[in-house]
Design an enzyme around this catalytic site. Structure first.
Site, short mmCIF file in Angstrom:
data_model
loop_
_atom_site.label_atom_id
_atom_site.label_comp_id
_atom_site.label_asym_id
_atom_site.label_seq_id
_atom_site.Cartn_x
_atom_site.Cartn_y
_atom_site.Cartn_z
N GLU A 1 0.83 -1.21 0.00
CA GLU A 1 0.00 0.00 0.00
C GLU A 1 0.86 1.26 0.00
O GLU A 1 0.67 2.18 -0.80
CB GLU A 1 -0.89 -0.03 1.24
CG GLU A 1 -1.44 1.29 1.73
CD GLU A 1 -1.69 1.23 3.22
OE1 GLU A 1 -2.76 0.73 3.59
OE2 GLU A 1 -0.81 1.65 4.01
N ASP B 1 -5.12 -3.09 -2.77
CA ASP B 1 -4.91 -1.63 -2.83
C ASP B 1 -3.48 -1.27 -3.21
O ASP B 1 -3.25 -0.32 -3.97
CB ASP B 1 -5.30 -0.96 -1.51
CG ASP B 1 -4.55 -1.50 -0.29
OD1 ASP B 1 -3.92 -2.56 -0.40
OD2 ASP B 1 -4.60 -0.83 0.76
#
Length: 543
Positions: A111, A169
C-alpha cells in the site's frame, strides 16, 4: 637520424589521441543519454492547477500560491520521514521503499509503495529526485513479488515468514503510479512504464478481480468462491472509481467499466440500506452477490470490521476524487451524502471529527481523538458541496500542516494534492490553470483547538498475518501515532509472561503482565512497541 625517435614518438601520440577520441565517441553519448534520462523534463510538472469538474470547489481562504506552498512543505516533511534508501541493484540503480513509520520503521507494505509512486509522479517538477525515487520504488517492489502472482507485490516487506501474498490496494496504486509515470516522463527511458503498468494490471485483473462479481478481492490469496472470504466480500476502500476510469482509458479493456459499475452499485446499496443518513461505508462488505451488507465483527481484522474505521476512512477521498476530476454523477451523490452528514455531526468544527463511527453516525468507543487520516478525506468530499465552502476551509486548516505518522501523513498528502488543485488524471489533457480561488467572504473560523494526540488505538496495523492456508492476513493500514514512549515491561507476577512489544502475535484471551498488573487480550493482534497494555484499552483489559 636524431629526428626519427621524435617522429616515431609523435606518431604514437597521434595514434593514442585517435584511439582516445574513438573511445570518447562511443562512451560520451552513453553518459549523455543516461544523464538526459535522469534529468527527464516532466510533461506535467508540479504545480498543475488542474481544472476540476464544474460545480466543485477548492479552499478559497488561501491563495493558489499558498496552497501550492502547503503541499510542498507537507511533502518535504513526508519525504524526509518515510522515503528510505533500500540498497542498490546489480546495475547500480538505487532502490527506495516507503517506511511504515515510527511504529515499524523497518517494515514496508505494498500500500505504501503504491502511494509513494503516485506521489512521486505528481511531485515531479518540484522535486528533481522524483523520477529517480519513483524508479527505485518500482524496482524495490519487483524484488519483492507476491508468492502467488509474481506480477503483484508481496504485501509486507520483510515477510513475516508465513508467505507473502498480495493486497489489492497496493497493486492498484502501483499500477496507477506507472500510468502517471508514462504520462509524466514517457516510456522510452530505462524503464518502460507503459509496459510495466500493463503487466501489473493484467495481474490485478486476473488474480484480484472477482471473475463473476467483478469486484476487487482482498488479494491474490482469496479463492473467488471460498469462505468466508471470496469475490463477494470486498473492502470498500478498494473502490477507486477514478483509477478504474484511467485503467479503462489506458488499456482499452472494457472490463474496468464493469468493475466501476459494480463497485458503485455496492456503495449505493449500502448507503440506501445501512447508512441512509450518513452515507458511511463499513471496512468490509459481505454478501455482495445478493444484498450487500456490512461484515460481522472480526471478519478479518477487528471488532470494527463492520464499522467506518481505519479502512473505509479512505472512501470519501476515493469517491470525492472521482467526482472532482471526472464529474461523475454517482460519485458526486455518494460523496455529498457523506460530506453533508459529517459537517452537521461535528457542528462545523473540524477538530470534532472522531476516529471511527458506526454506520448510523455514532462515534465508536475509544475514538475520541483527532486523526488526520479521517479528516483529510472528508476535506476532499467537501469539495463536492459548494455550500460547504467554510467547512472545507476549516478541514483544510486542520490537516495542512498536521503531521502524525506514516498512514495519516501519506493519505493526507494525497488529499492535499487534490484540495490544492494539483492532482490530475493521466487520461485527461485539461491541465490549464484554474483561476485563483475567490477570497472567502468572511474570515473562516479556524479549528477550535490543536487536536490532541490519540488516546486509544485504531485497528492494529498489519495484525496477525494469515498462515498460508488458514486465517487471511488483515488489510494493510497503520495505527495512530504513539502518544508516549512506553515503559518497559516489569517482572512477571504470578508466573504470567511479560508483555512483549516486538511484533509478537497475541490472540483473544492471552494474559500478560505489564508494570505490575495482569492484562487480558481483547483483540487478536501483532504487538508494536507503542501499543502498551496501559495505552490501548481497545486491545487489553486489566484484571
Amino acid at each position: 637520424m636524431a629526428e626519427q625517435p621524435r617522429s616515431f614518438f609523435g606518431s604514437r601520440l597521434i595514434q593514442r589521441a585517435i584511439l582516445i577520441l574513438a573511445i570518447c565517441a562511443v562512451i560520451v553519448p552513453l553518459f549523455a543519454s543516461k544523464s538526459s534520462y535522469a534529468a527527464a523534463t516532466p510533461r506535467r510538472p508540479f504545480p498543475q492547477h488542474t481544472q476540476y469538474a464544474s460545480g466543485t470547489i477548492k479552499p478559497n481562504h488561501r491563495s493558489q500560491a499558498q496552497l501550492d506552498s502547503d503541499v510542498k512543505a507537507f511533502y518535504d516533511v513526508w519525504k524526509s520521514r518515510y522515503v528510505v534508501r533500500a540498497g542498490t541493484s546489480s546495475a547500480g540503480n538505487p532502490y527506495y521503499r516507503i517506511s511504515f513509520g515510527s511504529s515499524a520503521p523497518n517494515v514496508t507494505v505494498s500500500e505504501g509503495q503504491g502511494y509513494g509512486m503516485v506521489i512521486m509522479a505528481l511531485m515531479a517538477g518540484y522535486d528533481p529526485e522524483a523520477q529517480t525515487i519513483f524508479d527505485g520504488l518500482w524496482e524495490f517492489s519487483r524484488t519483492n513479488p507476491s508468492n502467488i502472482d509474481s506480477r503483484l507485490m508481496g504485501w509486507r516487506i520483510p515477510s513475516d515468514g508465513s508467505g507473502n501474498d498480495s493486497a489489492f490496494d497496493g497493486d492498484a496504486d502501483i499500477a496507477y503510479g506507472l500510468i502517471l509515470a508514462d504520462a509524466q516522463w514517457g516510456s522510452t527511458g530505462r524503464i518502460n512504464y507503459a509496459s510495466a503498468a500493463n503487466t501489473v494490471l493484467d495481474g490485478v485483473l486476473s488474480s484480484t478481480i472477482g471473475p463473476n462479481s467483478r469486484l476487487p478481492m482482498l488479494g491474490d490469496w482469496v479463492s473467488p468462491n471460498g469462505s468466508p472470504h471470496s469475490q463477494y466480500t470486498p473492502r470498500p476502500s478498494d473502490f477507486m472509481p477514478s483509477h478504474f476510469r484511467d485503467y479503462r482509458a489506458f488499456t482499452g479493456n472494457a472490463t474496468w467499466d464493469t468493475v466501476l459499475s459494480k463497485t458503485q452499485g455496492v456503495v449505493d446499496s449500502i448507503q440506501a440500506q445501512y447508512s441512509p443518513n450518513t452515507g458511511l461505508m463499513p471496512d468490509f462488505v459481505v454478501q455482495a452477490n445478493t444484498t450487500p451488507k456490512p461484515s460481522p465483527a472480526n471478519f478479518l481484522e477487528s471488532e470494527n470490521d463492520g464499522n467506518y474505521y481505519y479502512n473505509s476512512g479512505r472512501v470519501p477521498w476515493r469517491l470525492g476524487a472521482d467526482a472532482v476530476i471526472f464529474g461523475d454523477a454517482a460519485s458526486l451523490r455518494q460523496a455529498q451524502k457523506i460530506s453533508r452528514w459529517i459537517e452537521q455531526a461535528t457542528g462545523g468544527t473540524a477538530s470534532n471529527i472522531r476516529a471511527g463511527y458506526s454506520l448510523n453516525g455514532t462515534a465508536l468507543p475509544d475514538s475520541g481523538y483527532f486523526s488526520t487520516f479521517f479528516a483529510a478525506p472528508f476535506g476532499v468530499a467537501a469539495m463536492t458541496v459548494p455550500a460547504s465552502q467554510q467547512w472545507l476551509n476549516r478541514v483544510y486548516d486542520a490537516v495542512r500542516s498536521n503531521h502524525q505518522d506514516y498512514f495519516e501523513d501519506t493519505v493526507t498528502l494525497q488529499c492535499l494534492l487534490l484540495m490544492s488543485g494539483n492532482y490530475w488524471s493521466p487520461s485527461r489533457s485539461s491541465t490549464s490553470p484554474t483561476a485563483t480561488p475567490r477570497p472567502a467572504t468572511a474570515t473562516p473560523r479556524p479549528a477550535t483547538a490543536t487536536p490532541r494526540p490519540a488516546t486509544a488505538t485504531p485497528r492494529p496495523a498489519t495484525a496477525t498475518p494469515r498462515p498460508a492456508t488458514a486465517t487471511p492476513r488483515p488489510a494493510t493500514a497503520t495505527p495512530r501515532p504513539a502518544t508516549a514512549t512506553p515503559q518497559p515491561a516489569t517482572a512477571t507476577p504470578n508466573g504470567v509472561a511479560a508483555w512483549d512489544g516486538n511484533m509478537r502475535a497475541y490472540k483473544v484471551g492471552d494474559r500478560v503482565s505489564y508494570n505490575g498488573r495482569i492484562y487480558r487480550c481483547l483483540q487478536a493482534h501483532t504487538s508494536l512497541s507503542t501499543w502498551t497494555p496501559e495505552a490501548v484499552p481497545a486491545l487489553w483489559q486489566a484484571e
